[in-house]
Structures are given as C-alpha cells and as structure tokens.
Design a protein around this motif. Sequence first.
Motif, PDB file in Angstrom:
ATOM      1  N   ALA A   1       0.849  -1.194   0.000  1.00  0.00           N
ATOM      2  CA  ALA A   1       0.000   0.000   0.000  1.00  0.00           C
ATOM      3  C   ALA A   1       0.878   1.236   0.000  1.00  0.00           C
ATOM      4  CB  ALA A   1      -0.909   0.013   1.218  1.00  0.00           C
ATOM      5  N   VAL A   2       0.362   2.300  -0.574  1.00  0.00           N
ATOM      6  CA  VAL A   2       0.986   3.607  -0.478  1.00  0.00           C
ATOM      7  C   VAL A   2       0.091   4.416   0.454  1.00  0.00           C
ATOM      8  CG1 VAL A   2       1.494   5.756  -1.706  1.00  0.00           C
ATOM      9  CG2 VAL A   2       2.101   3.574  -2.728  1.00  0.00           C
ATOM     10  N   VAL A   3       0.691   4.979   1.490  1.00  0.00           N
ATOM     11  CA  VAL A   3      -0.064   5.781   2.449  1.00  0.00           C
ATOM     12  C   VAL A   3       0.523   7.184   2.455  1.00  0.00           C
ATOM     13  CG1 VAL A   3      -0.776   6.028   4.861  1.00  0.00           C
ATOM     14  CG2 VAL A   3      -0.505   3.741   3.862  1.00  0.00           C
ATOM     15  N   THR A   4      -0.310   8.167   2.184  1.00  0.00           N
ATOM     16  CA  THR A   4       0.129   9.557   2.261  1.00  0.00           C
ATOM     17  C   THR A   4      -0.434  10.148   3.545  1.00  0.00           C
ATOM     18  OG1 THR A   4      -1.774  10.446   1.074  1.00  0.00           O
ATOM     19  CG2 THR A   4       0.135   9.789  -0.245  1.00  0.00           C
ATOM     20  N   GLU A   5       0.306  11.067   4.124  1.00  0.00           N
ATOM     21  CA  GLU A   5      -0.140  11.673   5.374  1.00  0.00           C
ATOM     22  C   GLU A   5       0.246  13.136   5.427  1.00  0.00           C
ATOM     23  OE1 GLU A   5       0.282  11.023  10.154  1.00  0.00           O
ATOM     24  OE2 GLU A   5       1.033   9.505   8.818  1.00  0.00           O
ATOM     25  N   GLU A   6      -0.623  13.914   5.994  1.00  0.00           N
ATOM     26  CA  GLU A   6      -0.396  15.332   6.246  1.00  0.00           C
ATOM     27  C   GLU A   6      -0.098  16.145   4.992  1.00  0.00           C
ATOM     28  OE1 GLU A   6      -0.728  17.658   8.830  1.00  0.00           O
ATOM     29  OE2 GLU A   6      -1.991  15.960   9.256  1.00  0.00           O
ATOM     30  N   CYS A   7      -0.988  16.043   4.019  1.00  0.00           N
ATOM     31  CA  CYS A   7      -0.843  16.847   2.813  1.00  0.00           C
ATOM     32  C   CYS A   7      -2.067  17.725   2.553  1.00  0.00           C
ATOM     33  CB  CYS A   7      -0.596  15.939   1.607  1.00  0.00           C
ATOM     34  SG  CYS A   7       0.973  15.086   1.683  1.00  0.00           S
ATOM     35  N   PRO A   8      -2.745  18.231   3.607  1.00  0.00           N
ATOM     36  CA  PRO A   8      -3.873  19.124   3.345  1.00  0.00           C
ATOM     37  C   PRO A   8      -3.377  20.525   3.014  1.00  0.00           C
ATOM     38  CG  PRO A   8      -3.587  18.946   5.682  1.00  0.00           C
ATOM     39  CD  PRO A   8      -2.588  17.994   5.035  1.00  0.00           C
ATOM     40  N   GLY A   9      -4.224  21.300   2.368  1.00  0.00           N
ATOM     41  CA  GLY A   9      -3.870  22.668   2.027  1.00  0.00           C
ATOM     42  C   GLY A   9      -3.450  23.489   3.226  1.00  0.00           C
TER      43      GLY A   9
ATOM     44  N   ARG B   1       9.240  22.406  -2.374  1.00  0.00           N
ATOM     45  CA  ARG B   1      10.530  22.129  -3.021  1.00  0.00           C
ATOM     46  C   ARG B   1      10.511  20.851  -3.847  1.00  0.00           C
ATOM     47  NH1 ARG B   1      15.641  24.180   0.217  1.00  0.00           N
ATOM     48  NH2 ARG B   1      14.691  25.916   1.294  1.00  0.00           N
ATOM     49  N   GLY B   2       9.575  19.985  -3.631  1.00  0.00           N
ATOM     50  CA  GLY B   2       9.533  18.752  -4.404  1.00  0.00           C
ATOM     51  C   GLY B   2       8.606  17.705  -3.825  1.00  0.00           C
ATOM     52  N   ALA B   3       8.342  17.794  -2.537  1.00  0.00           N
ATOM     53  CA  ALA B   3       7.505  16.779  -1.901  1.00  0.00           C
ATOM     54  C   ALA B   3       6.106  16.735  -2.512  1.00  0.00           C
ATOM     55  CB  ALA B   3       7.412  17.020  -0.396  1.00  0.00           C
ATOM     56  N   ILE B   4       5.510  17.885  -2.739  1.00  0.00           N
ATOM     57  CA  ILE B   4       4.144  17.917  -3.280  1.00  0.00           C
ATOM     58  C   ILE B   4       4.092  17.235  -4.639  1.00  0.00           C
ATOM     59  CG2 ILE B   4       2.264  19.410  -4.064  1.00  0.00           C
ATOM     60  CD1 ILE B   4       2.717  19.321  -1.027  1.00  0.00           C
TER      61      ILE B   4
ATOM     62  N   SER C   1      -5.118  12.353   6.654  1.00  0.00           N
ATOM     63  CA  SER C   1      -4.970  13.781   6.825  1.00  0.00           C
ATOM     64  C   SER C   1      -5.652  14.227   8.106  1.00  0.00           C
ATOM     65  CB  SER C   1      -5.585  14.510   5.626  1.00  0.00           C
ATOM     66  OG  SER C   1      -5.325  15.879   5.711  1.00  0.00           O
ATOM     67  N   VAL C   2      -5.202  15.323   8.624  1.00  0.00           N
ATOM     68  CA  VAL C   2      -5.846  15.920   9.783  1.00  0.00           C
ATOM     69  C   VAL C   2      -6.884  16.898   9.274  1.00  0.00           C
ATOM     70  CG1 VAL C   2      -5.509  17.418  11.776  1.00  0.00           C
ATOM     71  CG2 VAL C   2      -3.810  15.692  11.228  1.00  0.00           C
ATOM     72  N   ASN C   3      -8.108  16.633   9.607  1.00  0.00           N
ATOM     73  CA  ASN C   3      -9.188  17.583   9.359  1.00  0.00           C
ATOM     74  C   ASN C   3      -9.761  17.957  10.711  1.00  0.00           C
ATOM     75  OD1 ASN C   3     -10.144  15.865   6.406  1.00  0.00           O
ATOM     76  ND2 ASN C   3      -9.249  17.869   6.487  1.00  0.00           N
ATOM     77  N   ARG C   4     -10.286  19.116  10.802  1.00  0.00           N
ATOM     78  CA  ARG C   4     -10.836  19.584  12.063  1.00  0.00           C
ATOM     79  C   ARG C   4     -12.326  19.805  11.899  1.00  0.00           C
ATOM     80  NH1 ARG C   4      -9.496  20.608  16.895  1.00  0.00           N
ATOM     81  NH2 ARG C   4     -10.147  22.463  17.988  1.00  0.00           N
ATOM     82  N   ARG C   5     -13.080  19.154  12.766  1.00  0.00           N
ATOM     83  CA  ARG C   5     -14.531  19.342  12.774  1.00  0.00           C
ATOM     84  C   ARG C   5     -14.855  20.663  13.441  1.00  0.00           C
ATOM     85  NH1 ARG C   5     -18.017  14.305  13.792  1.00  0.00           N
ATOM     86  NH2 ARG C   5     -18.987  15.799  15.193  1.00  0.00           N
TER      87      ARG C   5
ATOM     88  N   PRO D   1     -10.578  24.691   1.522  1.00  0.00           N
ATOM     89  CA  PRO D   1      -9.214  24.655   0.977  1.00  0.00           C
ATOM     90  C   PRO D   1      -8.172  24.121   1.969  1.00  0.00           C
ATOM     91  CG  PRO D   1     -10.278  26.665   0.286  1.00  0.00           C
ATOM     92  CD  PRO D   1     -11.223  25.988   1.264  1.00  0.00           C
ATOM     93  N   GLY D   2      -8.257  24.481   3.230  1.00  0.00           N
ATOM     94  CA  GLY D   2      -7.285  24.019   4.218  1.00  0.00           C
ATOM     95  C   GLY D   2      -7.393  22.551   4.532  1.00  0.00           C
ATOM     96  N   GLY D   3      -8.532  21.940   4.220  1.00  0.00           N
ATOM     97  CA  GLY D   3      -8.741  20.526   4.488  1.00  0.00           C
ATOM     98  C   GLY D   3      -8.645  19.642   3.266  1.00  0.00           C
ATOM     99  N   ARG D   4      -8.496  20.253   2.110  1.00  0.00           N
ATOM    100  CA  ARG D   4      -8.386  19.473   0.869  1.00  0.00           C
ATOM    101  C   ARG D   4      -6.999  18.871   0.745  1.00  0.00           C
ATOM    102  NH1 ARG D   4     -11.138  23.990  -2.296  1.00  0.00           N
ATOM    103  NH2 ARG D   4     -13.320  23.555  -1.822  1.00  0.00           N
ATOM    104  N   TYR D   5      -6.936  17.730   0.074  1.00  0.00           N
ATOM    105  CA  TYR D   5      -5.688  16.997  -0.071  1.00  0.00           C
ATOM    106  C   TYR D   5      -4.781  17.602  -1.127  1.00  0.00           C
ATOM    107  CZ  TYR D   5      -2.518  13.270  -1.292  1.00  0.00           C
ATOM    108  OH  TYR D   5      -1.384  12.553  -1.569  1.00  0.00           O
ATOM    109  N   CYS D   6      -3.538  17.804  -0.790  1.00  0.00           N
ATOM    110  CA  CYS D   6      -2.440  18.122  -1.704  1.00  0.00           C
ATOM    111  C   CYS D   6      -2.838  19.062  -2.834  1.00  0.00           C
ATOM    112  CB  CYS D   6      -1.890  16.815  -2.269  1.00  0.00           C
ATOM    113  SG  CYS D   6      -0.175  16.885  -2.762  1.00  0.00           S
ATOM    114  N   PRO D   7      -3.115  20.333  -2.528  1.00  0.00           N
ATOM    115  CA  PRO D   7      -3.671  21.233  -3.527  1.00  0.00           C
ATOM    116  C   PRO D   7      -2.709  21.730  -4.596  1.00  0.00           C
ATOM    117  CG  PRO D   7      -3.241  22.426  -1.541  1.00  0.00           C
ATOM    118  CD  PRO D   7      -2.909  20.982  -1.258  1.00  0.00           C
ATOM    119  N   ASN D   8      -1.402  21.711  -4.364  1.00  0.00           N
ATOM    120  CA  ASN D   8      -0.473  22.309  -5.340  1.00  0.00           C
ATOM    121  C   ASN D   8       0.285  21.254  -6.091  1.00  0.00           C
ATOM    122  OD1 ASN D   8      -0.392  24.310  -2.733  1.00  0.00           O
ATOM    123  ND2 ASN D   8      -0.605  25.335  -4.675  1.00  0.00           N
TER     124      ASN D   8
END
Length: 105
Positions: A16-24, A42-45, A66-70, A98-105
């Motif tokens: 599996a590929v697991v991505t973490e902490e890439c919200p806007g 620099r390259g991670a995105i 991802s961390v989202n806040r209710r 926008p702040g909760g969306r995944y990997c925006p850039n």
Amino acid sequence: MPQPSLADLLDPLIAAVVTEECPGGAVALDSTLPAVATEAQRGAIRNVARSPAAARAAGVTVAHCSVNRRHDGRGSNPNARSFDAGRTIGGNRTPGKPGGRYCPN
C-alpha cells in the motif's frame, strides 16, 4: 522465519501507499504553516501527487491520511503541541474547505 524478499513486499496484493499530512492547511502556498509549506513545495508535493497514480496503475492500494478539524472539535487530539499550535494559528481544516483538501499544489 526467513526475511521476506523485496519482491514479496512489493506485491500489489499486499502493498500500500499511504500519504499523510498533505492538506492545504499544511502544504499550500497560503498555508498557516509557511515554513512547512515552503519545504513541501521544493519537491515533496510533486512527488506525493505522482505516487498515488503510479501505485494505482500497478494495482496497489492507496490511502490518504490527513488531519481535518470538525467545527465542534470532536475527535481532535488536545495533547499534541502541533495540534495546539494549529488551533492558535488558525486556518480552516474543515473537510471540503481549501485548508482541508488533499495536496492542492
């Protein structure tokens, strides 16, 4: 028990590929965490954005964490310094915003 081979570990049926902490709110150019966003840009995105597509093409499961806040704060962890800083700094990490969306850039 013998060590598994690399080929066994990369079997699409069990890998599996697991991505973490890439919200806007963390990595976008208008992030409330500008130092984190600068480093991510620099390259991670670019690499994080490419990895799920390549994994899916190979039949590998992809999970985005991802961390989202209710709005009511339920489910939030109050004892981590980074989460406390996030509350202090502000920024909207509500799912769908926008702040909760995944990997925006």
